[in-house]
Design an enzyme around this catalytic site. Structure first.
Site, PDB file in Angstrom:
ATOM      1  N   HIS A 174      20.038   6.765   7.459  1.00  0.00           N
ATOM      2  CA  HIS A 174      20.899   6.452   8.725  1.00  0.00           C
ATOM      3  C   HIS A 174      22.093   7.495   8.458  1.00  0.00           C
ATOM      4  O   HIS A 174      22.268   7.958   7.514  1.00  0.00           O
ATOM      5  CB  HIS A 174      21.553   5.166   8.189  1.00  0.00           C
ATOM      6  CG  HIS A 174      21.996   4.588   9.564  1.00  0.00           C
ATOM      7  ND1 HIS A 174      23.302   4.867  10.050  1.00  0.00           N
ATOM      8  CD2 HIS A 174      21.767   3.419  10.273  1.00  0.00           C
ATOM      9  CE1 HIS A 174      23.793   4.023  11.114  1.00  0.00           C
ATOM     10  NE2 HIS A 174      22.731   3.275  11.144  1.00  0.00           N
ATOM     11  N   HIS A 196      37.618  14.074   3.072  1.00  0.00           N
ATOM     12  CA  HIS A 196      37.875  13.648   1.992  1.00  0.00           C
ATOM     13  C   HIS A 196      36.770  14.413   1.040  1.00  0.00           C
ATOM     14  O   HIS A 196      35.334  14.250   1.679  1.00  0.00           O
ATOM     15  CB  HIS A 196      37.870  12.201   1.545  1.00  0.00           C
ATOM     16  CG  HIS A 196      38.127  11.530   0.259  1.00  0.00           C
ATOM     17  ND1 HIS A 196      37.252  11.760  -0.851  1.00  0.00           N
ATOM     18  CD2 HIS A 196      39.179  11.188  -0.106  1.00  0.00           C
ATOM     19  CE1 HIS A 196      37.660  11.202  -1.836  1.00  0.00           C
ATOM     20  NE2 HIS A 196      38.925  10.633  -1.548  1.00  0.00           N
ATOM     21  N   THR A 213      34.743  13.571  -1.388  1.00  0.00           N
ATOM     22  CA  THR A 213      33.348  12.860  -1.706  1.00  0.00           C
ATOM     23  C   THR A 213      33.222  11.577  -0.581  1.00  0.00           C
ATOM     24  O   THR A 213      32.061  11.123  -0.477  1.00  0.00           O
ATOM     25  CB  THR A 213      33.636  12.029  -2.977  1.00  0.00           C
ATOM     26  OG1 THR A 213      34.711  11.232  -3.071  1.00  0.00           O
ATOM     27  CG2 THR A 213      33.643  12.949  -4.035  1.00  0.00           C
ATOM     28  N   ALA A 214      34.468  11.164   0.089  1.00  0.00           N
ATOM     29  CA  ALA A 214      34.033  10.075   1.190  1.00  0.00           C
ATOM     30  C   ALA A 214      34.222  10.573   2.321  1.00  0.00           C
ATOM     31  O   ALA A 214      34.031   9.388   3.349  1.00  0.00           O
ATOM     32  CB  ALA A 214      35.183   9.049   0.771  1.00  0.00           C
TER      33      ALA A 214
END
Length: 298
Positions: free
Chosen positions: A82, A168, A170-171
């Protein structure tokens, strides 16, 4: 009447149930909030949580859940079928009872501002909350995915609505907004040839000349053994679930392929189920009021 909103956040985790449970915990046992459902998909490496509640309480639960995702999910190590740009990838708010789309939009904006402030996470507004036409469609906001965010965010057209003007680490980023109810519906084919699923997806999705309010992709699931047409029906009154299902069956037949099964991700409005039952039973008089459970609330 107590106003009720629905929130259906999608998180980029589908293979680590401990992480999903930790995120879901933020919707459990909270006054004014009820966790209705959550599902994980290992192939998509994605989870969908469905919660309802009083607007401010639901907003606060969502903000803390996003914080859990930011802490626990590293998209640098994430793979899945996805598309995604964020650990907390997309967060829709849907008016259910006693509140308007404008009020859902206000809650979405408050949540985005607080998430950006608290977690240094860029947030984009989409759908009914979009601040520009090119940001309304989720697929456009998510184009390029997490890996393409650094370059994308250098373009002034893609400056986030809230938060820093860089991803960000990692996010990534989060997409938030108010929208109408959406049905996430997948059809699995009895073939592993993903080219067939992709061709079917092109023919049924609206952006390629297909059915209104249908978004579709062709992907491989179940360790590459099953080709899937994964769909979002953004307005089931435009294209009913049964119509999308029959369209996939019809297109599959031209390749000599059948449908193995279908699956629902998250929850579905009762009216959409009644529409399917009425179609397949050829029962013109069937509606939600004729369903026993719909009259049980005193």
């Amino acid at each position: 009447m107590v106003p009720i909103l629905e929130c259906v956040p999608n998180f980029s985790v589908g293979r680590d149930m401990q992480v999903l449970e930790a995120i879901a915990d933020h919707f459990r046992g909270k006054q004014g909030v009820k966790l209705l459902d959550y599902t994980a998909d290992a192939d998509h490496n994605r989870s969908v949580i469905t919660a309802v509640g009083q607007p401010e309480a639901l907003r606060d639960a969502l903000v803390s859940a996003v914080g859990e995702a930011v802490k626990r999910i590293d998209l640098n190590c994430h793979t899945g079928q996805h598309p995604r740009i964020g650990a907390a990838d997309v967060v829709p708010f849907i008016p259910i009872r006693g509140c308007t789309m404008a009020e859902a939009d206000a809650i979405a904006r408050q949540a985005a501002a607080e998430i950006a402030r608290r977690y240094d996470l860029p947030c984009y507004l989409y759908e009914r909350s979009a601040t520009a036409a090119h940001r309304k469609n989720l697929a456009d906001v998510r184009k390029g995915e997490f890996e393409g965010l650094p370059a994308k965010m250098q373009d002034p057209l893609w400056k986030p609505d809230f938060g820093p003007e860089h991803p960000h680490p990692t996010a990534g980023a989060t997409v938030i907004g108010a929208r109408a109810p959406l049905i996430a519906f997948n059809v699995n084919l009895n073939t592993s040839d993903v080219r067939i699923a992709k061709a079917i997806a092109r023919r049924v999705r609206h952006s390629s000349g297909g059915y209104r309010s249908v978004k579709a992709l062709g992907v491989l699931v179940e360790q590459g053994e099953v080709a899937q047409v994964t769909m979002n029906l953004t307005d089931y009154t435009d294209t009913a679930v049964y119509r999308a299902f029959e369209a996939v069956k019809m297109e599959a037949a031209r390749y000599g392929v059948g449908v193995r099964n279908s699956e629902l991700i998250g929850l579905i409005p009762m009216q959409a189920v009644a529409d399917c039952a009425a179609y397949y039973l050829q029962m013109d008089s069937l509606n939600v009021d004729r369903i026993l459970e719909s009259g049980l609330e005193f």
